[in-house]
Write an enzyme that holds these catalytic residues in place. Sequence first.
Site, PDB file in Angstrom:
ATOM      1  CB  SER A  29      -0.855   0.280   1.254  1.00 26.90           C
ATOM      2  OG  SER A  29      -2.017  -1.004   0.944  1.00 26.90           O
TER       3      SER A  29
ATOM      4  CE  LYS B  59      -4.163   1.509  -0.900  1.00 24.95           C
ATOM      5  NZ  LYS B  59      -4.462   0.583   0.316  1.00 24.95           N
TER       6      LYS B  59
ATOM      7  CB  SER C  22      -4.544   1.842   4.185  1.00 24.72           C
ATOM      8  OG  SER C  22      -3.471   1.173   3.118  1.00 24.72           O
TER       9      SER C  22
ATOM     10  CE  LYS D  34      -1.446   3.858   2.864  1.00 22.38           C
ATOM     11  NZ  LYS D  34      -1.191   2.749   3.662  1.00 22.38           N
TER      12      LYS D  34
END
Length: 277
Positions: free
Chosen positions: A58, A61, A115, A231
Amino acid sequence: ADSKEISYFASKLCVASKKQKGTEAFKAEAAEAAGVFHLSDGTVTYSKNIYKKLYPASTTKILTAYIALKYGKLTDVVTVSEQAATQAGDSSVCGLHTGDRLTLEELLYGLLLKSGNDAADAIAEHISGDPESFARLMNEEAALLGATHSHFTNPHGLQDENHYTCVYDLYLMFNAALEYEEFQTIIKASNHTASYTDVNGTQVTQDWETTDRYLNGTAQPPEGVEVVGGKTGTTSDAGNCLALYSINAMQEPVISIVLKADSSDNLYSVMSELLVR
């Protein structure tokens, strides 16, 4: 053209060779790759396998958010499609439903804090019409940033052997996203109360908490270090990943990245060590 007017591509970037750096002092054995990038002077103070092809999970992202901010407006209203709302059972989601209407800003909070893969697909459809077209845009934008060791097939980071990056490319994408004040505002948040309407026009609120353990209070950064935000990313193939923006004890901005740590605890242990490098 006057040579004084020439702006070299990497003039404001951290540039690093393939040689390991700093690993003699700290091995980071629990992680496959890691890097520390000092934004104020362009130095790389730690480098382990920063060009090695790895899965980003993730942390993907970050690029999705960058593209959303580049091509969209925070006030854009997005209607969640059935495709975006329908995610695999093991996906990280925001809990969006078909017909929900929310702003791009709310989707970005869902993308970066919670997320949500549903938020990622909704953003992709809003910007490019469908996730496949958005993935092509991701590859174009990554190339423009110099991220030439990467290839993306989706906006969220679910496992795909053709969806990969490296520490250095992730630094380039993160660095570009940080140019947007809105991005910094969102990643700083430890939680966010989202407000939007469902398919019937009824007001809906949801509380989304960051997955970053430094910001949700379950991990403590080293003394003197201010963690701004970042992140996370986790899949079985990618391991435990974290891209982090911080201000060190000398009040200098730093991007630190760890990919494929062998556990969540070790991810934060390695990152805390890197935060003082």
